[in-house]
Design a protein around this motif. Structure first.
Motif, PDB file in Angstrom:
ATOM      1  N   GLY A 259       0.836  -1.187   0.000  1.00 16.60           N
ATOM      2  CA  GLY A 259       0.000   0.000   0.000  1.00 16.60           C
ATOM      3  C   GLY A 259       0.870   1.236   0.000  1.00 16.60           C
ATOM      4  O   GLY A 259       1.875   1.300   0.722  1.00 16.60           O
ATOM      5  N   ILE A 260       0.520   2.225  -0.830  1.00 13.80           N
ATOM      6  CA  ILE A 260       1.300   3.456  -0.976  1.00 13.80           C
ATOM      7  C   ILE A 260       0.369   4.644  -0.807  1.00 13.80           C
ATOM      8  O   ILE A 260      -0.745   4.656  -1.346  1.00 13.80           O
ATOM      9  N   ILE A 261       0.824   5.678  -0.087  1.00 12.11           N
ATOM     10  CA  ILE A 261       0.115   6.957  -0.025  1.00 12.11           C
ATOM     11  C   ILE A 261       1.145   8.070  -0.186  1.00 12.11           C
ATOM     12  O   ILE A 261       2.196   8.065   0.475  1.00 12.11           O
ATOM     13  N   ASN A 262       0.841   9.013  -1.068  1.00  4.71           N
ATOM     14  CA  ASN A 262       1.733  10.144  -1.307  1.00  4.71           C
ATOM     15  C   ASN A 262       1.464  11.228  -0.259  1.00  4.71           C
ATOM     16  O   ASN A 262       0.363  11.787  -0.204  1.00  4.71           O
ATOM     17  N   VAL A 263       2.458  11.538   0.560  1.00  3.96           N
ATOM     18  CA  VAL A 263       2.296  12.556   1.595  1.00  3.96           C
ATOM     19  C   VAL A 263       2.955  13.878   1.192  1.00  3.96           C
ATOM     20  O   VAL A 263       3.006  14.819   1.982  1.00  3.96           O
ATOM     21  N   GLY A 264       3.457  13.942  -0.053  1.00  2.00           N
ATOM     22  CA  GLY A 264       4.081  15.161  -0.553  1.00  2.00           C
ATOM     23  C   GLY A 264       3.307  15.748  -1.713  1.00  2.00           C
ATOM     24  O   GLY A 264       2.073  15.663  -1.777  1.00  2.00           O
ATOM     25  N   GLY A 265       4.027  16.364  -2.661  1.00  2.00           N
ATOM     26  CA  GLY A 265       3.421  16.924  -3.857  1.00  2.00           C
ATOM     27  C   GLY A 265       3.239  15.873  -4.930  1.00  2.00           C
ATOM     28  O   GLY A 265       3.468  14.680  -4.704  1.00  2.00           O
ATOM     29  N   ALA A 266       2.837  16.316  -6.114  1.00  2.00           N
ATOM     30  CA  ALA A 266       2.497  15.386  -7.189  1.00  2.00           C
ATOM     31  C   ALA A 266       3.684  14.502  -7.569  1.00  2.00           C
ATOM     32  O   ALA A 266       4.839  14.932  -7.572  1.00  2.00           O
ATOM     33  N   GLY A 267       3.374  13.256  -7.892  1.00  2.00           N
ATOM     34  CA  GLY A 267       4.384  12.303  -8.345  1.00  2.00           C
ATOM     35  C   GLY A 267       3.702  11.132  -9.015  1.00  2.00           C
ATOM     36  O   GLY A 267       2.483  11.129  -9.203  1.00  2.00           O
ATOM     37  N   HIS A 268       4.493  10.138  -9.389  1.00  2.00           N
ATOM     38  CA  HIS A 268       3.889   8.949  -9.974  1.00  2.00           C
ATOM     39  C   HIS A 268       4.644   7.700  -9.540  1.00  2.00           C
ATOM     40  O   HIS A 268       5.804   7.758  -9.118  1.00  2.00           O
ATOM     41  N   VAL A 269       3.937   6.592  -9.650  1.00  2.00           N
ATOM     42  CA  VAL A 269       4.495   5.278  -9.318  1.00  2.00           C
ATOM     43  C   VAL A 269       4.355   4.387 -10.537  1.00  2.00           C
ATOM     44  O   VAL A 269       3.277   4.309 -11.145  1.00  2.00           O
ATOM     45  N   LEU A 270       5.447   3.733 -10.905  1.00  2.00           N
ATOM     46  CA  LEU A 270       5.412   2.746 -11.978  1.00  2.00           C
ATOM     47  C   LEU A 270       5.276   1.355 -11.360  1.00  2.00           C
ATOM     48  O   LEU A 270       6.084   0.959 -10.509  1.00  2.00           O
ATOM     49  N   VAL A 271       4.245   0.640 -11.784  1.00  2.00           N
ATOM     50  CA  VAL A 271       4.063  -0.756 -11.395  1.00  2.00           C
ATOM     51  C   VAL A 271       4.284  -1.570 -12.656  1.00  2.00           C
ATOM     52  O   VAL A 271       3.419  -1.653 -13.526  1.00  2.00           O
ATOM     53  N   GLY A 272       5.478  -2.119 -12.794  1.00  2.00           N
ATOM     54  CA  GLY A 272       5.875  -2.678 -14.077  1.00  2.00           C
ATOM     55  C   GLY A 272       5.960  -1.550 -15.083  1.00  2.00           C
ATOM     56  O   GLY A 272       6.687  -0.582 -14.883  1.00  2.00           O
ATOM     57  N   ASP A 273       5.197  -1.640 -16.164  1.00  2.00           N
ATOM     58  CA  ASP A 273       5.157  -0.585 -17.176  1.00  2.00           C
ATOM     59  C   ASP A 273       3.956   0.339 -17.016  1.00  2.00           C
ATOM     60  O   ASP A 273       3.779   1.258 -17.820  1.00  2.00           O
ATOM     61  N   GLU A 274       3.121   0.105 -15.996  1.00  2.00           N
ATOM     62  CA  GLU A 274       1.911   0.905 -15.806  1.00  2.00           C
ATOM     63  C   GLU A 274       2.191   2.086 -14.883  1.00  2.00           C
ATOM     64  O   GLU A 274       2.774   1.914 -13.805  1.00  2.00           O
ATOM     65  N   LYS A 275       1.761   3.281 -15.300  1.00  2.00           N
ATOM     66  CA  LYS A 275       2.053   4.506 -14.574  1.00  2.00           C
ATOM     67  C   LYS A 275       0.814   4.985 -13.827  1.00  2.00           C
ATOM     68  O   LYS A 275      -0.273   5.104 -14.405  1.00  2.00           O
ATOM     69  N   PHE A 276       0.979   5.289 -12.539  1.00  2.00           N
ATOM     70  CA  PHE A 276      -0.098   5.796 -11.704  1.00  2.00           C
ATOM     71  C   PHE A 276       0.293   7.169 -11.153  1.00  2.00           C
ATOM     72  O   PHE A 276       1.307   7.294 -10.453  1.00  2.00           O
TER      73      PHE A 276
ATOM     74  N   ALA B  61       8.657   8.123  -8.490  1.00  2.00           N
ATOM     75  CA  ALA B  61       9.190   9.306  -9.166  1.00  2.00           C
ATOM     76  C   ALA B  61       8.352  10.519  -8.813  1.00  2.00           C
ATOM     77  O   ALA B  61       7.172  10.411  -8.470  1.00  2.00           O
ATOM     78  N   GLY B  62       8.983  11.702  -8.903  1.00  2.00           N
ATOM     79  CA  GLY B  62       8.294  12.958  -8.613  1.00  2.00           C
ATOM     80  C   GLY B  62       9.159  13.860  -7.761  1.00  2.00           C
ATOM     81  O   GLY B  62       9.487  13.513  -6.623  1.00  2.00           O
ATOM     82  N   ALA B  63       9.526  15.015  -8.308  1.00  2.00           N
ATOM     83  CA  ALA B  63      10.461  15.906  -7.619  1.00  2.00           C
ATOM     84  C   ALA B  63       9.932  16.391  -6.281  1.00  2.00           C
ATOM     85  O   ALA B  63      10.704  16.645  -5.347  1.00  2.00           O
ATOM     86  N   ASP B  64       8.603  16.548  -6.156  1.00  2.00           N
ATOM     87  CA  ASP B  64       8.013  17.051  -4.924  1.00  2.00           C
ATOM     88  C   ASP B  64       7.280  15.984  -4.127  1.00  2.00           C
ATOM     89  O   ASP B  64       6.671  16.284  -3.098  1.00  2.00           O
ATOM     90  N   ALA B  65       7.315  14.757  -4.608  1.00  2.00           N
ATOM     91  CA  ALA B  65       6.560  13.681  -3.977  1.00  2.00           C
ATOM     92  C   ALA B  65       7.313  13.087  -2.788  1.00  2.00           C
ATOM     93  O   ALA B  65       8.544  13.147  -2.712  1.00  2.00           O
TER      94      ALA B  65
END
Length: 271
Positions: free
Chosen positions: A78-95, A114-118
């Motif tokens: 389980g993942i929750i972003n506590v910062g600014g916008a970013g993304h997570v790659l699960v295999g080749d799928e981008k969220f 990934a995400g400079a502010d995440a």
């Protein structure tokens, strides 16, 4: 990765403040350019933080602790972003994840942050089956209103993964946001005899703190916690807190079953 061993309730009764913090408090998860994690033998959960900065970070395997070639070989996440916008790659799928957005990732996946502010908070638990990934947008989750302003415990419970809608092996997680003017979370408290619960306090101002209460009823202790710190609540311990300012907390559970209502209320008079 740090490793924390299982504990008994009697150990908390005589523990010093330093003992409690060393055993149950998880600090320094969020360091730019790093993935930091703690493994607890309480239901074998992993608590971690990933702050990609200008680059990308892969979810480490931690082979020496988990005994597998990849982190999710026998686990779900389980993942929750506590910062600014970013993304997570699960295999080749981008969220894409905004602040407080969540993501469930099933067993067997490879994960990149990934995400400079995440700033990504994550929890993993042992999994017996593989289920599909699911994006959980904070603004799209219908909150459950709890407490009242008169009791200073008014809050909104956002159930991301809780045994319905998103299927998992054992993992449940979500976010609770405390209303302005209220201070208490999960109060009156309760116990989960068949599950471990982990809190991560977020969105606190720099000078604010949460007084987190733990221990058996009648033998409670407390920890003073700041922003982006986590605390392990073993099955024998209550988990509740009061903050000096506005805040939210991420809750995550794993254990014997994934029935969200499997809990035992604790009366205030029994504390």
């Amino acid at each position: 990765m740090q490793v924390r061993y299982s504990t008994s309730p009697t150990s908390a009764e005589t523990a010093t403040t330093a003992d409690l913090r060393e055993t149950f408090l998880v600090q320094d998860l969020f360091v730019e350019g790093e993935v930091n994690a703690t493994y607890t033998h309480e239901d074998r959960m992993v608590i971690g933080g990933a702050v990609p900065g200008s680059g990308q970070l892969e979810l480490p395997a931690y082979t020496d602790v988990l005994g597998t070639e990849s982190h999710l070989e026998r686990r779900e996440l389980g993942i929750i972003n506590v910062g600014g916008a970013g993304h997570v790659l699960v295999g080749d799928e981008k969220f894409e994840l905004e602040h407080l957005d969540g993501l469930y990732v099933g067993r067997g996946s490879e994960v990149t942050f990934a995400g400079a502010d995440a700033a990504f908070y994550f929890v993993s638990a042992s999994a017996h089956a593989t289920y599909p990934s699911a994006l959980l947008k904070h603004q799209e989750v219908e909150p459950v209103a709890l407490g009242s302003s008169d009791a200073a415990n008014e809050r909104n419970l956002f159930r991301y993964v809780w045994g319905q809608d998103v299927e998992t092996s054992v993992l449940q997680f979500g976010v609770t946001v405390i209303a302005n003017g209220s201070v208490w979370n999960t109060f009156p408290p309760h116990l989960h005899a068949r599950r471990t619960e982990i809190y991560c306090y977020v969105d606190l101002a720099e000078d604010d703190r949460v007084f987190h209460f733990m221990g058996q009823p009648g033998q409670t202790r407390h920890l003073v916690m700041k922003n982006r710190e986590a605390v392990i609540a073993p099955p024998w311990s209550i988990h509740a807190g009061a903050g000096t300012g506005s805040y939210a907390f991420i809750w995550a559970m794993a254990g014997e079953n994934n029935c969200y209502t499997d809990l035992a209320p604790v009366a205030v008079e029994d504390l």
